[in-house]
Design an enzyme around this catalytic site. Structure first.
Site, mmCIF file in Angstrom:
data_model
loop_
_atom_site.group_PDB
_atom_site.id
_atom_site.type_symbol
_atom_site.label_atom_id
_atom_site.label_comp_id
_atom_site.label_asym_id
_atom_site.label_seq_id
_atom_site.Cartn_x
_atom_site.Cartn_y
_atom_site.Cartn_z
ATOM 1 N N GLY A 34 -28.196 -18.751 39.054
ATOM 2 C CA GLY A 34 -28.131 -18.161 37.724
ATOM 3 C C GLY A 34 -27.074 -18.833 36.877
ATOM 4 O O GLY A 34 -26.164 -18.185 36.362
ATOM 5 N N GLY A 83 -25.792 -19.747 34.019
ATOM 6 C CA GLY A 83 -25.617 -19.631 32.582
ATOM 7 C C GLY A 83 -24.205 -20.072 32.228
ATOM 8 O O GLY A 83 -23.640 -20.966 32.864
ATOM 9 N N GLY A 109 -21.590 -19.474 35.218
ATOM 10 C CA GLY A 109 -21.884 -20.343 36.353
ATOM 11 C C GLY A 109 -21.682 -21.806 36.043
ATOM 12 O O GLY A 109 -21.172 -22.572 36.876
ATOM 13 N N ASN A 147 -20.889 -9.220 35.763
ATOM 14 C CA ASN A 147 -20.369 -8.035 35.099
ATOM 15 C C ASN A 147 -20.766 -6.793 35.881
ATOM 16 O O ASN A 147 -21.750 -6.788 36.611
ATOM 17 C CB ASN A 147 -20.916 -7.936 33.672
ATOM 18 C CG ASN A 147 -20.178 -8.821 32.694
ATOM 19 O OD1 ASN A 147 -18.984 -9.054 32.844
ATOM 20 N ND2 ASN A 147 -20.881 -9.328 31.698
ATOM 21 N N LYS A 178 -11.926 -4.549 34.507
ATOM 22 C CA LYS A 178 -12.739 -5.425 33.660
ATOM 23 C C LYS A 178 -13.866 -4.640 33.004
ATOM 24 O O LYS A 178 -14.198 -4.859 31.832
ATOM 25 C CB LYS A 178 -13.312 -6.584 34.473
ATOM 26 C CG LYS A 178 -14.023 -7.581 33.567
ATOM 27 C CD LYS A 178 -14.805 -8.610 34.324
ATOM 28 C CE LYS A 178 -15.593 -9.457 33.331
ATOM 29 N NZ LYS A 178 -16.545 -10.341 33.984
ATOM 30 N N ASN A 196 -14.757 -4.465 29.092
ATOM 31 C CA ASN A 196 -16.097 -4.762 28.591
ATOM 32 C C ASN A 196 -16.678 -3.589 27.804
ATOM 33 O O ASN A 196 -17.332 -3.780 26.773
ATOM 34 C CB ASN A 196 -17.036 -5.114 29.748
ATOM 35 C CG ASN A 196 -16.846 -6.526 30.252
ATOM 36 O OD1 ASN A 196 -16.297 -7.375 29.565
ATOM 37 N ND2 ASN A 196 -17.300 -6.785 31.473
ATOM 38 N N ASN A 217 -17.674 -5.073 24.355
ATOM 39 C CA ASN A 217 -18.984 -5.724 24.340
ATOM 40 C C ASN A 217 -19.969 -5.106 23.366
ATOM 41 O O ASN A 217 -20.603 -5.817 22.579
ATOM 42 C CB ASN A 217 -19.589 -5.723 25.750
ATOM 43 C CG ASN A 217 -19.038 -6.822 26.617
ATOM 44 O OD1 ASN A 217 -17.861 -7.169 26.518
ATOM 45 N ND2 ASN A 217 -19.867 -7.370 27.481
ATOM 46 N N SER A 273 -19.151 -11.123 22.536
ATOM 47 C CA SER A 273 -19.428 -10.672 23.898
ATOM 48 C C SER A 273 -20.743 -11.230 24.414
ATOM 49 O O SER A 273 -21.633 -11.631 23.650
ATOM 50 C CB SER A 273 -19.471 -9.147 23.939
ATOM 51 O OG SER A 273 -20.620 -8.661 23.265
ATOM 52 N N GLU A 293 -26.908 -6.289 29.515
ATOM 53 C CA GLU A 293 -26.422 -5.609 30.707
ATOM 54 C C GLU A 293 -25.795 -4.249 30.369
ATOM 55 O O GLU A 293 -25.026 -3.712 31.158
ATOM 56 C CB GLU A 293 -25.387 -6.481 31.424
ATOM 57 C CG GLU A 293 -25.935 -7.785 31.954
ATOM 58 C CD GLU A 293 -24.867 -8.629 32.631
ATOM 59 O OE1 GLU A 293 -24.949 -8.842 33.841
ATOM 60 O OE2 GLU A 293 -23.946 -9.079 31.918
#
Length: 302
Positions: free
Chosen positions: A11, A13, A16, A106, A183, A187, A191, A252, A265
């Site tokens: 994954g 993105g 990564g 996340n 975290k 978020n 976010n 975000s 998400e």
């Protein structure tokens, strides 16, 4: 394991590509498993890493096939929280018996969910503190930070050492659950607001009423975390206030997903706080409003 690792990024993105790119730049054998458009660009031109300290094209292998996990010592698991079990199922047939799967996602429950489809001892949670985005096919842009906190495992110390040598400040901590919740709270504060406004953090906190909304969100999150028995590190209100100074121009991941018409998400961020709050009888109206508005914005236009 040797000092040089074979690494697969599942994954790949923005997160990564950033961490995988740094490992490749440091001499590790890295394969990015990504969407076909990114794979094609990376194979043709290399991975463009535009960071605060360098702008380079890094040569790295890329594939759209989960079978590329085969032979990896370390898998950086970076899929969206909505796809955790599905992606785990996809990589399972190709995962070596001694590979470490590091969850760079996340949310607070991804490692736990991944352990339902992969051998539990091979999975370790990680907390990611980085601001990145995919600025185009095969082009990752770094806006700030870049630290990791890793759950202890048989191989965590060696992997942390390799990451640190590649320029990723990495800590192995026995309280990763607390760090994941810390975290999550940050978020939840940032976010959804960024997604709804489609503006970066610095603009949002300068707008009337938004800091107070964010403080309400944090208060609700703290109440739920206490009910969950989570040990949080430090003053979360202060941590939320400080973050904007380190990445004022960042939008975000939720905002980026909405802008691209992709599912977010949010169910694993503010939505998780709403669900866990309901389970404990704790009202979470500020989180509920942000969750509901993002869900509304996810709906396709008629």
């Amino acid at each position: 394991m040797t000092n040089t690792f074979k690494v697969a990024v599942m994954g790949a993105g923005a997160v990564g590509c950033y961490f995988g790119g740094l490992l490749a730049r440091a001499g590790h054998d890295v394969t990015l498993i990504a969407r076909p458009g990114h794979v094609e660009a990376i194979r043709r031109d290399g991975l463009r890493m535009e960071t605060r300290t360098f702008d380079e094209r890094v040569r790295v292998a890329a594939s759209a096939d989960p079978a590329a996990v085969q032979g990896a010592d370390v898998v950086l698991f970076c899929v969206k929280s909505t796809g955790t079990e599905t992606a785990g199922d996809e990589l399972r047939p190709f995962l070596g018996p001694d590979a470490l799967v590091l969850c760079l996602q996340n949310g607070v429950d991804n490692a736990e969910r991944l352990r339902t489809v992969l051998p539990p001892r091979q999975v370790a949670a990680a907390v990611v503190y980085v601001a990145t985005e995919m600025a185009g096919p095969g082009h990752v842009k770094h806006h700030g930070r870049g630290e990791l906190v890793i759950e202890p495992s048989d191989r965590s110390a060696a992997v942390a050492q390799a990451l640190a040598a590649a320029g990723v400040p990495t800590e192995v901590s026995a309280n990763v659950r607390g760090a994941l919740w810390a975290k999550l709270i940050i978020n939840c504060a940032y976010n959804a607001v960024s997604a709804i406004a489609q503006r970066p953090y610095g603009d949002n906190v300068a707008s009337p009423g938004i800091p107070e909304v964010m403080a309400d969100v944090v208060d609700e999150c703290l109440a739920v975390a206490r009910a969950e028995g989570v040990q949080l590190p430090g003053d979360m209100h202060e941590a939320v206030r400080r973050l904007v100074a380190t990445m004022p121009t960042q939008s975000s991941s939720t905002a980026q997903d909405l802008a691209r018409g992709k599912p977010t998400e949010i169910d694993h961020l503010n939505g998780l706080v709403v669900r866990r709050g309901a389970a404990h009888g704790i009202p979470t109206p500020a989180n509920r409003v942000l969750w509901a508005l993002v869900k509304l914005l996810e709906l396709p236009h008629a």
